[in-house]
Design an enzyme around this catalytic site. Structure first.
Site, mmCIF file in Angstrom:
data_model
loop_
_atom_site.group_PDB
_atom_site.id
_atom_site.type_symbol
_atom_site.label_atom_id
_atom_site.label_comp_id
_atom_site.label_asym_id
_atom_site.label_seq_id
_atom_site.Cartn_x
_atom_site.Cartn_y
_atom_site.Cartn_z
ATOM 1 N N ASP A 143 1.248 -10.018 11.559
ATOM 2 C CA ASP A 143 1.331 -10.302 10.122
ATOM 3 C C ASP A 143 1.203 -9.037 9.263
ATOM 4 O OD1 ASP A 143 0.076 -12.080 11.899
ATOM 5 O OD2 ASP A 143 -0.564 -13.411 10.317
ATOM 6 N N ASP A 199 -5.194 -8.201 4.479
ATOM 7 C CA ASP A 199 -4.220 -8.974 3.698
ATOM 8 C C ASP A 199 -4.015 -8.505 2.262
ATOM 9 O OD1 ASP A 199 -3.723 -10.976 5.790
ATOM 10 O OD2 ASP A 199 -5.810 -11.515 5.450
HETATM 11 N N1 GLY Z 1 -1.186 -14.136 7.841
HETATM 12 C C1 GLY Z 1 -1.773 -15.297 8.386
HETATM 13 C C2 GLY Z 1 -0.818 -16.376 8.653
HETATM 14 O O1 GLY Z 1 0.377 -16.174 8.670
HETATM 15 O O2 GLY Z 1 -1.267 -17.482 8.852
#
Ligand code: GLY
Length: 383
Positions: free
Chosen positions: A165, A104
């Site tokens: 994601d 992330d």
């Molecule tokens: N990237 C994690 C979510 O969208 O919850």
């Protein structure tokens, strides 16, 4: 492309955002909010749970900084830049922690250091951005040609896991190549995007959340439902990450297949928008309970507006209409413009099977603001 009524509505929403952010930013200047407790922002710089990734390394910790940069761009007020800087400095602690950082880092450092660097040319911010891009590149698995999502920590063996994601994290790699002229970062990003295009996007334009690869030899082992209803279902935020994510990969590379993939996911999303414009957590969830996720709506709206900028005149209208419908629905039914709540967007959901649903999540506010400023036409492009 917006009619006079739409323009009037848009101007009124911009004013509401400016009014709300004026006092909320003062109140939460020293926090890193994720959600609200009794209407007040929490602070994720403080680690309440004690896991490496639940305090300062929490994946959403860049969005408050991104909101401050959006506001700085919109209003020119120095005060927003100062708050963004406070947050960016705090994130340095993540480097020392390290174990709490997953894939992330794009979500965290693109709206903070990279944006700061693009606006101010601050060399410290450039170094932070390149450092994080290097960490992200280090998560690449050459056997499966994917970027590993999460570290070990739970009961599952996640060495072979990639998630949709990540299409939002790889713009950090595109930026690193654009900044340094070293192609390694972009090549890794494109390998990952190509794998996602092949293994995540289904024939009908829906996407898997998690695909598990053999981490030693490559090849798909299985798929997982992840934060959606079940394996094979259609988690709406995942659709949003996909449709906007592929569009960003197209913007950074010019590879036509990425634009086509973005459109395919977007067309599937548009075909599934309910009459009332309220987006469920999963397009294939049971009719009851009617769990919603406003974040999926806000992210999709951003993606639709960006797609509209890339397609021929004849196609633009469908994407713009869908964006306006989602944003008007959020504004009229799911936004809190009062001083009772520090967040704007309500009825967000992190994952279908979690106990809690319909609460405030900071990236609901972030993407709603990004979409509104995009519609206005002079947005700050963060990704
Ligand atoms: N990237 C994690 C979510 O969208 O919850």
């Amino acid at each position: 492309m917006l009619n006079e009524n739409d323009k009037e509505w848009l101007d009124s929403v911009v004013l509401k955002i400016i009014d709300k952010m004026e006092w909320v930013s003062e109140k939460s200047a020293n926090k890193i909010p994720y959600t609200t407790v009794n209407g007040e922002h929490d602070d994720h710089a403080i680690n309440l749970i004690g896991r490496d990734d639940t305090g300062i390394c929490w994946w959403t910790n860049g969005f408050w900084g991104g909101m401050m940069w959006l506001m700085y761009h919109e209003t020119g007020k120095e005060h927003y830049r100062e708050i963004a800087n406070i947050l960016e400095d705090k994130l340095d602690e993540c480097v020392d922690n390290f174990y709490g950082l997953h894939h992330d880092v794009g979500f965290m450092w693109l709206p903070t250091s990279v944006t700061n660097y693009k606006i101010t040319k601050n060399p410290k911010s450039r170094k932070r951005g390149l450092h994080m891009a290097t960490l992200l590149a280090g998560r690449y698995n050459p056997a499966g040609e994917f970027i590993r999502a999460w570290n070990d920590g739970g009961e599952e063996d996640t060495r072979g896991w990639a998630i949709i994601d990540c299409m939002f994290n790889i713009p950090l790699l595109y930026w690193a190549t654009e900044e340094t002229n070293d192609p390694r970062f972009k090549l890794i990003a494109m390998k990952h995007a190509d794998t996602v295009m092949k293994e995540f996007v289904r024939q009908d334009g829906s996407v898997n959340h998690i695909v598990e690869f053999d981490p030693f030899n490559g090849g798909v082992i299985k798929t997982h439902g992840g934060q959606g209803f079940e394996n094979g279902s259609s988690w709406t935020r995942g659709q949003s990450w996909g449709l906007y994510g592929f569009l960003m990969s197209y913007k950074h590379t010019g590879k036509e297949e990425y634009l086509n993939t973005s459109k395919r996911i977007a067309n599937y999303f548009i075909a599934n928008i309910p009459e009332d414009g309220i987006i469920p957590v999963d397009f294939r969830q049971p009719k009851e309970p009617r769990w919603e996720d406003s974040t999926a709506a806000a992210i999709a709206a951003c993606g639709f507006i960006e797609i509209a900028k890339q397609v021929p005149e004849l196609e633009k209208d469908m994407y713009m209409k869908a964006a306006v419908k989602l944003l008007k629905t959020l504004d009229s039914k799911r936004c809190d413009w009062t001083t009772d709540c520090d967040c704007i967007v309500s009825n967000c959901t992190a994952a279908y099977h979690r106990k809690d649903h319909h609460f405030n999540i900071i990236y609901g506010d972030y993407y709603f603001m990004e979409a509104i400023f995009k519609l206005k036409g002079d947005d700050l492009y963060i990704w």
